[in-house]
Write a protein that holds these residues in place. Structure first.
Motif, PDB file in Angstrom:
ATOM      1  N   ALA A  11       0.690  -1.253  -0.040  1.00 53.36           N
ATOM      2  CA  ALA A  11       0.159   0.109   0.067  1.00 53.36           C
ATOM      3  C   ALA A  11       0.916   1.077   0.029  1.00 53.36           C
ATOM      4  O   ALA A  11       0.771   2.219   0.825  1.00 53.36           O
ATOM      5  CB  ALA A  11      -0.949  -0.252   1.145  1.00 53.36           C
ATOM      6  N   GLY A  14       2.200   3.089  -5.505  1.00 56.77           N
ATOM      7  CA  GLY A  14       1.539   2.148  -6.661  1.00 56.77           C
ATOM      8  C   GLY A  14       0.542   1.407  -6.041  1.00 56.77           C
ATOM      9  O   GLY A  14      -0.539   1.199  -6.827  1.00 56.77           O
ATOM     10  N   LYS A  38       2.163  -4.634   4.887  1.00 56.65           N
ATOM     11  CA  LYS A  38       2.760  -4.883   6.226  1.00 56.65           C
ATOM     12  C   LYS A  38       2.131  -4.307   7.316  1.00 56.65           C
ATOM     13  O   LYS A  38       2.072  -4.756   8.646  1.00 56.65           O
ATOM     14  CB  LYS A  38       4.261  -4.643   5.988  1.00 56.65           C
ATOM     15  N   HIS A  39       2.033  -3.012   7.446  1.00 57.05           N
ATOM     16  CA  HIS A  39       1.455  -2.096   8.336  1.00 57.05           C
ATOM     17  C   HIS A  39      -0.119  -1.533   8.162  1.00 57.05           C
ATOM     18  O   HIS A  39      -0.502  -1.478   6.954  1.00 57.05           O
ATOM     19  CB  HIS A  39       2.187  -0.988   8.570  1.00 57.05           C
ATOM     20  N   ASP A  79      -0.378  -7.772   6.866  1.00 53.34           N
ATOM     21  CA  ASP A  79       0.154  -8.939   6.918  1.00 53.34           C
ATOM     22  C   ASP A  79       1.618  -8.622   6.164  1.00 53.34           C
ATOM     23  O   ASP A  79       1.686  -7.883   5.309  1.00 53.34           O
ATOM     24  CB  ASP A  79      -0.494 -10.357   6.458  1.00 53.34           C
ATOM     25  N   THR A  80       2.357  -9.629   6.221  1.00 50.52           N
ATOM     26  CA  THR A  80       3.621  -9.337   5.291  1.00 50.52           C
ATOM     27  C   THR A  80       3.716 -10.587   4.284  1.00 50.52           C
ATOM     28  O   THR A  80       3.611 -11.789   4.683  1.00 50.52           O
ATOM     29  CB  THR A  80       4.943  -9.571   6.269  1.00 50.52           C
ATOM     30  N   ILE A 126      17.217   4.982   4.427  1.00 46.15           N
ATOM     31  CA  ILE A 126      15.894   5.413   4.501  1.00 46.15           C
ATOM     32  C   ILE A 126      14.997   4.746   3.796  1.00 46.15           C
ATOM     33  O   ILE A 126      14.668   5.134   2.758  1.00 46.15           O
ATOM     34  CB  ILE A 126      16.201   7.049   4.177  1.00 46.15           C
ATOM     35  N   THR A 167      18.138  11.385  -2.994  1.00 46.28           N
ATOM     36  CA  THR A 167      17.910  11.013  -1.677  1.00 46.28           C
ATOM     37  C   THR A 167      18.923  11.520  -0.399  1.00 46.28           C
ATOM     38  O   THR A 167      18.596  12.012   0.456  1.00 46.28           O
ATOM     39  CB  THR A 167      17.755   9.337  -1.228  1.00 46.28           C
ATOM     40  N   VAL A 268      11.243 -10.106  -2.401  1.00 47.22           N
ATOM     41  CA  VAL A 268      10.184 -11.285  -2.432  1.00 47.22           C
ATOM     42  C   VAL A 268      10.323 -11.616  -3.857  1.00 47.22           C
ATOM     43  O   VAL A 268       9.831 -12.863  -4.055  1.00 47.22           O
ATOM     44  CB  VAL A 268       8.666 -10.487  -2.070  1.00 47.22           C
ATOM     45  N   VAL A 298       3.621  -2.866 -10.296  1.00 49.36           N
ATOM     46  CA  VAL A 298       3.750  -1.282 -10.343  1.00 49.36           C
ATOM     47  C   VAL A 298       4.795  -0.869  -9.367  1.00 49.36           C
ATOM     48  O   VAL A 298       5.070  -1.332  -8.488  1.00 49.36           O
ATOM     49  CB  VAL A 298       2.359  -0.689  -9.950  1.00 49.36           C
ATOM     50  N   GLY A 299       4.992   0.370  -9.568  1.00 43.78           N
ATOM     51  CA  GLY A 299       5.996   1.267  -8.525  1.00 43.78           C
ATOM     52  C   GLY A 299       7.642   0.633  -8.829  1.00 43.78           C
ATOM     53  O   GLY A 299       7.898   0.112  -9.936  1.00 43.78           O
ATOM     54  N   GLN A 318       6.321   9.561  -8.768  1.00 41.71           N
ATOM     55  CA  GLN A 318       5.363  10.106  -9.872  1.00 41.71           C
ATOM     56  C   GLN A 318       5.200   9.038 -10.742  1.00 41.71           C
ATOM     57  O   GLN A 318       3.802   8.940 -11.197  1.00 41.71           O
ATOM     58  CB  GLN A 318       6.529  11.126 -10.508  1.00 41.71           C
ATOM     59  N   VAL A 352      11.676  17.808  -8.579  1.00 38.58           N
ATOM     60  CA  VAL A 352      12.212  18.798  -7.568  1.00 38.58           C
ATOM     61  C   VAL A 352      12.892  18.122  -6.207  1.00 38.58           C
ATOM     62  O   VAL A 352      12.229  17.269  -5.749  1.00 38.58           O
ATOM     63  CB  VAL A 352      11.057  19.456  -7.092  1.00 38.58           C
ATOM     64  N   LYS A 378       7.817  22.052  -4.445  1.00 44.49           N
ATOM     65  CA  LYS A 378       8.107  20.980  -3.857  1.00 44.49           C
ATOM     66  C   LYS A 378       6.650  20.540  -2.872  1.00 44.49           C
ATOM     67  O   LYS A 378       6.124  19.528  -2.965  1.00 44.49           O
ATOM     68  CB  LYS A 378       9.249  20.874  -3.129  1.00 44.49           C
TER      69      LYS A 378
HETATM   70  P1  FAD Z   1       6.534   1.972  -1.566  1.00 44.58           P
HETATM   71  O1  FAD Z   1       6.146   3.688  -1.504  1.00 44.58           O
HETATM   72  O2  FAD Z   1       7.941   1.651  -1.006  1.00 44.58           O
HETATM   73  O3  FAD Z   1       5.547   1.271  -1.067  1.00 44.58           O
HETATM   74  C1  FAD Z   1       5.808  -0.292  -0.711  1.00 44.58           C
HETATM   75  C2  FAD Z   1       4.734  -0.603   0.173  1.00 44.58           C
HETATM   76  O4  FAD Z   1       4.761  -1.911   0.410  1.00 44.58           O
HETATM   77  C3  FAD Z   1       4.990  -0.227   1.763  1.00 44.58           C
HETATM   78  O5  FAD Z   1       3.616   0.335   2.300  1.00 44.58           O
HETATM   79  C4  FAD Z   1       5.594  -1.396   2.472  1.00 44.58           C
HETATM   80  O6  FAD Z   1       5.191  -1.159   3.817  1.00 44.58           O
HETATM   81  C5  FAD Z   1       4.742  -2.530   1.758  1.00 44.58           C
HETATM   82  N1  FAD Z   1       5.622  -3.614   1.831  1.00 44.58           N
HETATM   83  C6  FAD Z   1       6.742  -3.888   1.528  1.00 44.58           C
HETATM   84  N2  FAD Z   1       7.254  -5.212   1.553  1.00 44.58           N
HETATM   85  C7  FAD Z   1       6.114  -5.797   2.120  1.00 44.58           C
HETATM   86  C8  FAD Z   1       5.740  -7.327   2.198  1.00 44.58           C
HETATM   87  N3  FAD Z   1       6.751  -8.269   1.952  1.00 44.58           N
HETATM   88  N4  FAD Z   1       4.577  -7.616   2.720  1.00 44.58           N
HETATM   89  C9  FAD Z   1       3.670  -6.511   2.835  1.00 44.58           C
HETATM   90  N5  FAD Z   1       3.780  -5.355   2.784  1.00 44.58           N
HETATM   91  C10 FAD Z   1       5.000  -4.808   2.217  1.00 44.58           C
HETATM   92  N6  FAD Z   1       9.939  10.007  -5.867  1.00 44.58           N
HETATM   93  C11 FAD Z   1       9.437  11.140  -6.517  1.00 44.58           C
HETATM   94  O7  FAD Z   1       8.674  10.887  -7.494  1.00 44.58           O
HETATM   95  N7  FAD Z   1       9.636  12.391  -6.081  1.00 44.58           N
HETATM   96  C12 FAD Z   1      10.371  12.460  -4.611  1.00 44.58           C
HETATM   97  O8  FAD Z   1      10.325  13.602  -4.365  1.00 44.58           O
HETATM   98  C13 FAD Z   1      10.853  11.479  -4.131  1.00 44.58           C
HETATM   99  N8  FAD Z   1      11.319  11.395  -3.095  1.00 44.58           N
HETATM  100  C14 FAD Z   1      11.832  10.524  -2.386  1.00 44.58           C
HETATM  101  C15 FAD Z   1      12.430  10.557  -0.897  1.00 44.58           C
HETATM  102  C16 FAD Z   1      13.029   9.565  -0.581  1.00 44.58           C
HETATM  103  C17 FAD Z   1      13.713  10.038   0.783  1.00 44.58           C
HETATM  104  C18 FAD Z   1      13.118   8.275  -0.937  1.00 44.58           C
HETATM  105  C19 FAD Z   1      13.666   7.091  -0.170  1.00 44.58           C
HETATM  106  C20 FAD Z   1      12.450   8.110  -2.213  1.00 44.58           C
HETATM  107  C21 FAD Z   1      11.801   9.086  -2.851  1.00 44.58           C
HETATM  108  N9  FAD Z   1      11.374   9.067  -4.079  1.00 44.58           N
HETATM  109  C22 FAD Z   1      10.668  10.007  -4.803  1.00 44.58           C
HETATM  110  C23 FAD Z   1      11.056   7.809  -4.644  1.00 44.58           C
HETATM  111  C24 FAD Z   1       9.547   7.120  -4.245  1.00 44.58           C
HETATM  112  O9  FAD Z   1       9.446   7.202  -3.025  1.00 44.58           O
HETATM  113  C25 FAD Z   1       9.508   5.542  -4.610  1.00 44.58           C
HETATM  114  O10 FAD Z   1       9.690   5.636  -6.143  1.00 44.58           O
HETATM  115  C26 FAD Z   1       8.060   5.124  -4.527  1.00 44.58           C
HETATM  116  O11 FAD Z   1       7.899   5.245  -3.039  1.00 44.58           O
HETATM  117  C27 FAD Z   1       7.747   3.876  -4.982  1.00 44.58           C
HETATM  118  O12 FAD Z   1       6.481   3.357  -4.729  1.00 44.58           O
HETATM  119  P2  FAD Z   1       6.058   1.984  -4.502  1.00 44.58           P
HETATM  120  O13 FAD Z   1       4.287   2.238  -4.341  1.00 44.58           O
HETATM  121  O14 FAD Z   1       6.712   1.124  -5.575  1.00 44.58           O
HETATM  122  O15 FAD Z   1       6.705   1.725  -3.124  1.00 44.58           O
END
Ligand code: FAD
Ligand code: NAD
Length: 404
Positions: A11, A14, A38-39, A79-80, A126, A167, A268, A298-299, A318, A352, A378
């Protein structure tokens, strides 16, 4: 008729975007939607550098998933995920098992340590809310300990940031604002504090606009950051790091090492036997895993090549959100057995990079921005991400309104 089971894993940007869009597109009787995370909260990954430095409380960067999902249509499971068994159409969780007809993998990123010795053991990254809290607490502990020890160890007040990508730079921008506060709080002479950024490439923010990079470097240097460019971290030890610039090897003693030098997809995926590159699945134009018409990715777990540069698009929030929007549409097509799948075309509006709460650099719609204008932009971007997932009520609850 049997309703298809749609299971969404993760969650973050993506997965949550896929869920909230799908719940709007689909009627209660059309599919069973299950979201696993997970949370029971979602966190703004893009704000984690602030929680890590301690400039923003960790509760400000997260909100309950229940606030944005429609419980009539979506079942949430906390759950994980431990493994995906694509040939059996099953997902294994720490506390159970799920069967799916359609799966969305949105498990996000993990830190990439490139096998560098000691990083896993001795450096922080981080990566999520709890990791961010640990970094903040650790730095604070070092400052609190410094003055009460008989023999003062200045290296307690040295913070190394590995990597000057977005980052690393955004974290440094927060740190330089937090350090004066910590010095006042713990009676520490600011001249004793060192913040060192080590970057292997010949420049900070490789690939970004050179003029804006110069602005960022001079702003951060003015506030005390030392940059070591063209220098790679080779090892991390309990006492600090070992770096190399060409043949020159140096040890830097540091009480805190934060590794911000790269990310990979969720482990995973590798453990589930998918073909991956750094744990990311190269998806088809409709965002599906090759060979599996029922699995979307996705993501940060998805890999898409930019045809113009022949290099992968960077893993960003984004793009993750845009993928979520399209994934929901494509799921609706499959669930209904009507219409055509759409292919994914990212619409990159710009980048940004913040330098603390009141400064930033960026390129938005092809226009260069810096200083307060960029910083304002930003926050608009941060609020927009909240709006796209949770509408104006979420922006009112969690948005950033202190602009300068
Ligand atoms: P995430 O946002 O990482 O979400 C993954 C989710 O899956 C989390 O809720 C996690 O708890 C859950 N999860 C993970 N493993 C498990 C499991 N085994 N079982 C159950 N749940 C699980 N991108 C930008 O476009 N602009 C920005 O300004 C930007 N700033 C950033 C700043 C920082 C400090 C960082 C670290 C990244 C930044 N990024 C930015 C990149 C962006 O955060 C990531 O590309 C984005 O979070 C990816 O989204 P996601 O949905 O794939 O994953
Ligand atoms: P990154 O891969 O973009 O940057 C890592 C940096 O670490 C690179 O500059 C690399 O040269 C350096 N590095 C690698 N190995 C090293 C070593 N051994 N020693 C020293 N330096 C080393 O990673 P990131 O900054 O974590 O960003 C991850 C993704 O998140 C990217 O796609 C980025 O665009 C995105 N992001 C975006 C924003 C934003 O838009 N404001 C902010 C943060 C992250």
């Amino acid at each position: 008729v049997r309703k298809p089971n749609v299971v969404i894993l993760g969650a973050g940007y993506g997965g949550l975007m896929t869920t909230v869009r799908l719940q709007k597109l689909i009627g209660v009787n059309e599919a069973n939607i299950t979201l696993v995370n997970k949370h029971d909260y979602h966190y703004e990954t893009t704000w984690l550098h602030e929680a890590s430095a301690g400039t923003l409380h960790h509760d400000r960067v997260r909100y309950p998933i229940a606030d944005v999902i429609d419980r009539n249509k979506v079942k949430f499971i906390k759950d994980t995920v431990t493994k995906i068994a694509p040939n059996e159409k099953k997902v294994l969780l720490e506390n159970g098992e799920l069967e799916y007809d359609y799966l969305v993998i949105a498990l996000g990123f993990e830190s990439e340590t490139f096998g560098i010795k000691g990083l896993k053991e001795y450096a922080f990254s981080i990566a999520n809310v709890n990791a961010a809290r640990q970094i903040r607490e650790h730095i604070e502990y070092q400052f609190a300990t410094y003055n009460v020890e008989e023999e003062k160890k200045d290296e307690r007040l040295t913070i190394v940031v590995g990597g000057a990508g977005f980052t690393g730079i955004e974290f440094l921008g927060e740190l330089v604002n937090r350090i004066p506060e910590l010095c006042r709080e713990y009676d520490i002479d600011p001249n004793k504090v060192r913040i060192i950024c080590v970057e292997a490439a010949p420049t900070v923010l490789p690939g970004f606009d050179p003029e804006l990079v110069e602005y960022a470097v001079s702003q951060l240097e003015r506030k005390g950051v030392e940059f070591k460019i063209g220098t790679a971290i080779k090892e991390c030890t309990p006492d600090g790091i070992i770096v190399a610039k060409g043949d020159e090897v140096e040890e830097i003693k540091a009480g805190t090492v934060v590794w911000a030098a790269g990310v990979r997809g969720s482990s995973v995926l590798e453990q589930s036997g998918f073909e991956t590159m750094r744990s990311r699945i190269k998806v088809d134009p409709f965002l599906r895993a090759p060979g599996y018409e029922d699995i979307f990715v996705v993501g940060d777990c998805a890999l898409i090549i930019n045809e113009e540069t022949n290099r992968p698009y960077p893993p960003t929030a984004q793009i993750a959100m845009q993928e979520g929007q399209l994934c929901a549409k494509n799921l609706a097509v499959l669930i209904r057995g009507q219409g055509e799948l759409e292919s994914f075309k990212p619409d990159i509006k710009g980048t940004v990079c913040s330098l603390g709460h009141d400064d930033a650099i960026g390129v938005v719609f092809g226009k260069k921005l810096w200083g307060t204008k960029a910083s304002f932009m930003k926050k608009v971007i941060d609020n927009r991400a909240l709006y796209l997932i949770g509408g104006s009520s979420l922006v009112m609850k969690k948005g950033k309104f202190k602009f300068f």
